[in-house]
Write a protein that holds these residues in place. Structure first.
Motif, PDB file in Angstrom:
ATOM      1  N   ILE A 314      24.016 -21.305   2.636  1.00  0.00           N
ATOM      2  CA  ILE A 314      23.320 -20.190   2.087  1.00  0.00           C
ATOM      3  C   ILE A 314      24.065 -19.130   1.515  1.00  0.00           C
ATOM      4  O   ILE A 314      23.724 -18.564   0.386  1.00  0.00           O
ATOM      5  N   PHE A 315      25.061 -18.958   2.257  1.00  0.00           N
ATOM      6  CA  PHE A 315      26.319 -17.920   1.564  1.00  0.00           C
ATOM      7  C   PHE A 315      26.809 -18.487   0.169  1.00  0.00           C
ATOM      8  O   PHE A 315      27.107 -17.770  -0.802  1.00  0.00           O
ATOM      9  N   MET A 316      26.984 -19.743   0.073  1.00  0.00           N
ATOM     10  CA  MET A 316      27.398 -20.361  -1.225  1.00  0.00           C
ATOM     11  C   MET A 316      26.269 -20.108  -2.425  1.00  0.00           C
ATOM     12  O   MET A 316      26.372 -19.992  -3.506  1.00  0.00           O
ATOM     13  N   GLU A 317      24.926 -20.376  -2.064  1.00  0.00           N
ATOM     14  CA  GLU A 317      23.899 -20.413  -2.718  1.00  0.00           C
ATOM     15  C   GLU A 317      23.638 -19.006  -3.429  1.00  0.00           C
ATOM     16  O   GLU A 317      23.312 -18.810  -4.300  1.00  0.00           O
ATOM     17  N   ILE A 320      28.560 -16.419  -3.397  1.00  0.00           N
ATOM     18  CA  ILE A 320      29.776 -16.084  -2.956  1.00  0.00           C
ATOM     19  C   ILE A 320      30.846 -17.170  -3.008  1.00  0.00           C
ATOM     20  O   ILE A 320      30.476 -18.193  -2.793  1.00  0.00           O
ATOM     21  N   PRO A 321      32.055 -16.761  -3.515  1.00  0.00           N
ATOM     22  CA  PRO A 321      32.850 -17.813  -3.761  1.00  0.00           C
ATOM     23  C   PRO A 321      33.431 -18.612  -2.363  1.00  0.00           C
ATOM     24  O   PRO A 321      33.493 -18.064  -1.272  1.00  0.00           O
ATOM     25  N   PRO A 322      33.649 -19.969  -2.576  1.00  0.00           N
ATOM     26  CA  PRO A 322      33.788 -20.854  -1.409  1.00  0.00           C
ATOM     27  C   PRO A 322      34.886 -20.160  -0.666  1.00  0.00           C
ATOM     28  O   PRO A 322      34.919 -20.343   0.419  1.00  0.00           O
ATOM     29  N   GLU A 323      36.010 -19.653  -1.238  1.00  0.00           N
ATOM     30  CA  GLU A 323      37.195 -19.416  -0.132  1.00  0.00           C
ATOM     31  C   GLU A 323      37.025 -17.903   0.287  1.00  0.00           C
ATOM     32  O   GLU A 323      37.771 -17.530   1.364  1.00  0.00           O
ATOM     33  N   GLN A 326      34.559 -18.089   4.446  1.00  0.00           N
ATOM     34  CA  GLN A 326      34.804 -17.967   5.820  1.00  0.00           C
ATOM     35  C   GLN A 326      35.018 -16.281   6.423  1.00  0.00           C
ATOM     36  O   GLN A 326      34.756 -16.133   7.753  1.00  0.00           O
ATOM     37  N   TYR A 327      35.033 -15.327   5.426  1.00  0.00           N
ATOM     38  CA  TYR A 327      35.180 -14.066   6.078  1.00  0.00           C
ATOM     39  C   TYR A 327      33.844 -13.302   6.191  1.00  0.00           C
ATOM     40  O   TYR A 327      33.515 -12.459   6.883  1.00  0.00           O
ATOM     41  N   ILE A 328      32.889 -13.815   5.083  1.00  0.00           N
ATOM     42  CA  ILE A 328      31.516 -13.411   5.301  1.00  0.00           C
ATOM     43  C   ILE A 328      30.788 -14.273   6.723  1.00  0.00           C
ATOM     44  O   ILE A 328      30.209 -13.688   7.394  1.00  0.00           O
ATOM     45  N   THR A 329      31.385 -15.308   7.103  1.00  0.00           N
ATOM     46  CA  THR A 329      30.832 -16.016   8.215  1.00  0.00           C
ATOM     47  C   THR A 329      31.089 -15.125   9.403  1.00  0.00           C
ATOM     48  O   THR A 329      30.344 -15.214  10.473  1.00  0.00           O
ATOM     49  N   ILE A 330      32.217 -14.739   9.485  1.00  0.00           N
ATOM     50  CA  ILE A 330      32.634 -13.432  10.620  1.00  0.00           C
ATOM     51  C   ILE A 330      31.480 -12.699  10.905  1.00  0.00           C
ATOM     52  O   ILE A 330      31.474 -12.154  11.996  1.00  0.00           O
ATOM     53  N   TYR A 386      19.621 -14.367  -1.522  1.00  0.00           N
ATOM     54  CA  TYR A 386      19.798 -12.979  -0.654  1.00  0.00           C
ATOM     55  C   TYR A 386      18.827 -12.904   0.499  1.00  0.00           C
ATOM     56  O   TYR A 386      19.071 -12.387   1.710  1.00  0.00           O
ATOM     57  N   LEU A 387      17.733 -13.198   0.394  1.00  0.00           N
ATOM     58  CA  LEU A 387      16.710 -12.929   1.605  1.00  0.00           C
ATOM     59  C   LEU A 387      17.108 -14.078   2.715  1.00  0.00           C
ATOM     60  O   LEU A 387      16.974 -13.698   3.742  1.00  0.00           O
ATOM     61  N   SER A 388      17.482 -15.272   2.144  1.00  0.00           N
ATOM     62  CA  SER A 388      17.772 -16.403   3.161  1.00  0.00           C
ATOM     63  C   SER A 388      18.859 -15.666   3.964  1.00  0.00           C
ATOM     64  O   SER A 388      19.072 -16.113   5.310  1.00  0.00           O
ATOM     65  N   MET A 389      19.829 -15.237   3.231  1.00  0.00           N
ATOM     66  CA  MET A 389      21.198 -14.759   3.735  1.00  0.00           C
ATOM     67  C   MET A 389      20.903 -13.671   4.868  1.00  0.00           C
ATOM     68  O   MET A 389      21.283 -13.443   6.064  1.00  0.00           O
ATOM     69  N   ALA A 390      19.994 -12.632   4.484  1.00  0.00           N
ATOM     70  CA  ALA A 390      19.310 -11.698   5.279  1.00  0.00           C
ATOM     71  C   ALA A 390      18.818 -12.079   6.644  1.00  0.00           C
ATOM     72  O   ALA A 390      18.641 -11.700   7.895  1.00  0.00           O
TER      73      ALA A 390
END
Length: 542
Positions: A314-317, A320-323, A326-330, A386-390
């Motif tokens: 979801i974050f990739m879609e 958000i850059p792949p690298e 990992q920071y967003i996943t935190i 972005y709705l999915s991310m929320a």
């Protein structure tokens, strides 16, 4: 204000020493307990690719051929599943360990599984054996299975009634903190790089060593000492340490009442602990057992762990850059950690029942929104990513607010001392079996249902909210006798609980004076009777 009310108010105004000892006990037990569960389910995600490469390289060196991608995935699935299978074994071991060794000693002994696992995973590269990773994860799973059952039991039995929920809920706080901390340590800048992944998996040895160095200095569960071991002097001493030197009279008498009601103790004898089988056969506890089984199964079947699986995609879609993912996943771990702290502050105000039902109800709502967002996202509708991310963050927050912590408290609050270890065995076994099933079946659910893969979790959340809403009473600030009566009334069994208007206990006394005169509490015994629908009278002494 009545005499009883005044004494309850006095017991709530704990001295600083009481709060300090109890807080340090909680931290020492949790850092090597449920913190380890959260930490160990988190740190395995960062080195996924590196471990899969190690599996293929080892197999190539050993057999001179390369594994196909499905074969590598199968071995990786075994590594992941070994943790759940170990957790199931740990949950089955937790009950006998808690009875025979005590709560505190069991937590200390439990570190041996983890330390052996750390040594095994550190030497897997030297031995060129990916099978050792499977063994290490199995041992770590045993450690988590034992701690997930015994630690809430230890907390629930050591905390005063008005703090019981908050103290027991701290298990969920430390689990969430473990997930968050594992995500941080798993960053590529720290231990999440290819050369360091064995050290990442073995880093769980440090919290174990901290617990081994600190927990022996803190007291055992007072209820275990009194009811399981029949050692009143040790119970008074432990209770005094946890309450800052003063033994609260009402709390001591409530423990003596539970001792009499649960085991009809004679002088010096100890109560026989129930087995899971005897618990299933006990008709008087079937409503409590049904509630715990429902809550424990739903906690793992609700899809919270699966939402982490979807997070990276979801974050990739969302662009958000792949690298940076990992920071967003935190942030997902931080969300659950924040929600658990907030819930810990709310639990004694809102109550267990509303947090549990409200959490599942919110998760059901977010499942609907998430499914709609995924469907529209696949059709190219702008902004749906972005709705999915929320929804990811909202789902995790809702889980952390209620089910994550309240579920672990229930067996400690609604079962007596003799049934509590068996209840935790049943609850823990169902949790780990459910986690194993979700881990194995979720990839097939995704392939079969696609964007509708969260509909099964919607059903679980709805059914759980309805069933728990109909059958579970509020347990906040109530004694075991009151909770049992609430269960009976809520499930159609009329029980009359007659309790004296006030306790005739005299002035509060320190644990040293109680120890000097251990028989003083037997000079004046006040009987309470509880009549069931069939006319049976159960006697207790308070």
């Amino acid at each position: 204000m009545s005499s009883t009310g005044k004494k309850e108010a006095e017991e709530r105004s704990n001295p600083a020493g009481s709060a300090r000892t109890l807080s340090l006990t909680v931290c020492s037990a949790a850092i090597g307990g449920t913190f380890q569960y959260g930490y160990n389910i988190s740190i395995i995600n960062a080195p996924t690719i590196y471990i899969q490469n190690f599996i293929n390289d080892t197999y190539m060196e050993r057999w001179k051929t390369v594994l196909d991608t499905p074969q590598v995935t199968l071995v990786w699935t075994l590594i992941v599943s070994a943790f759940s299978l170990g957790g199931l074994l740990g949950a089955l071991l937790a009950g006998p360990m808690a009875v025979h060794f005590g709560r505190k000693a069991s937590l200390l002994l439990n570190n041996s599984f983890l330390l052996v696992g750390a040594v095994v995973v550190l030497t897997c590269k030297v031995a060129k054996s990916f099978e050792m990773i499977i063994l290490a994860r199995f041992l770590v799973g045993i450690n988590s299975g034992v701690s997930m059952n015994i630690q809430p039991m230890y907390f629930g039995e050591s905390a005063p009634k008005h703090l019981r929920g908050a103290v027991a809920f701290s298990s969920a706080v430390f689990t969430a903190f473990g997930i968050f901390f594992g995500q941080v340590v798993g960053l590529t800048e720290l231990l999440g790089s290819e050369p360091l992944w064995p050290y990442l998996l073995a880093s769980n040895a440090l919290p174990a060593l901290i617990q081994l160095a600190t927990l022996p200095w803190f007291p055992e569960s007072p209820r275990y000492l009194l009811i399981d071991r029949g050692d009143r002097e040790a119970c008074v001493h432990a209770l005094g340490r946890l309450r800052g030197g003063q033994v609260p009279p009402l709390e001591m008498e409530e423990m003596l009442q539970e001792q009499q009601m649960s085991a009809a103790l004679k002088s010096g004898s100890s109560a026989p602990a129930k087995t899971p089988w005897s618990l299933f056969k006990d008709r008087d506890l079937r409503f409590q057992l049904r509630t715990v089984m429902t809550a424990s199964s739903a906690m793992m079947l609700c899809g919270n762990d699966s939402i982490y699986f979807y997070a990276s995609y979801i974050f990739m879609e969302a662009g958000i850059p792949p690298e940076k993912i990992q920071y967003i996943t935190i942030g997902t771990g931080a969300s659950e950690f924040t929600a658990s702290i907030l819930s810990n502050l709310m639990i004694e105000w809102v109550g267990r029942r509303y947090l549990l039902i409200g959490g599942y109800s919110l998760m059901a709502c977010w499942s609907v929104v998430f499914t709609i967002a995924l469907t529209l996202q696949s059709q190219g509708v702008a902004g749906m990513a972005y709705l999915s991310m929320a929804c990811v963050f909202a789902y995790i927050l809702s889980f952390g607010l209620g089910p994550a912590g309240v579920t672990g408290i229930l067996p400690a609050e609604i079962f007596d001392q003799t049934a509590r270890p068996a209840a935790y065995m049943v609850a823990g076994s169902l949790m780990w079996i459910s986690l194993f099933l979700v881990g194995m079946l979720f990839p097939f659910i995704v392939n079969g249902l696609g964007n509708y893969c969260f509909l099964p979790f919607l059903v679980v959340c709805l059914v759980s909210a309805v069933v728990l809403g109909l059958t579970m009473p509020e347990t906040k600030g109530k004694t075991l006798a009151q909770i049992t009566a609430e269960f009976d009334r809520k499930n159609g069994r009329v029980m009359q609980v007659e309790e004296p208007e006030q306790y005739q206990l005299g002035k509060a006394s320190s644990f040293t004076t109680l120890t000097d005169n251990p028989e003083s509490d037997h000079k004046t015994d006040h009987k309470t009777s509880r009549k069931s629908t069939n006319g049976t009278e159960v006697l207790g002494y308070i």
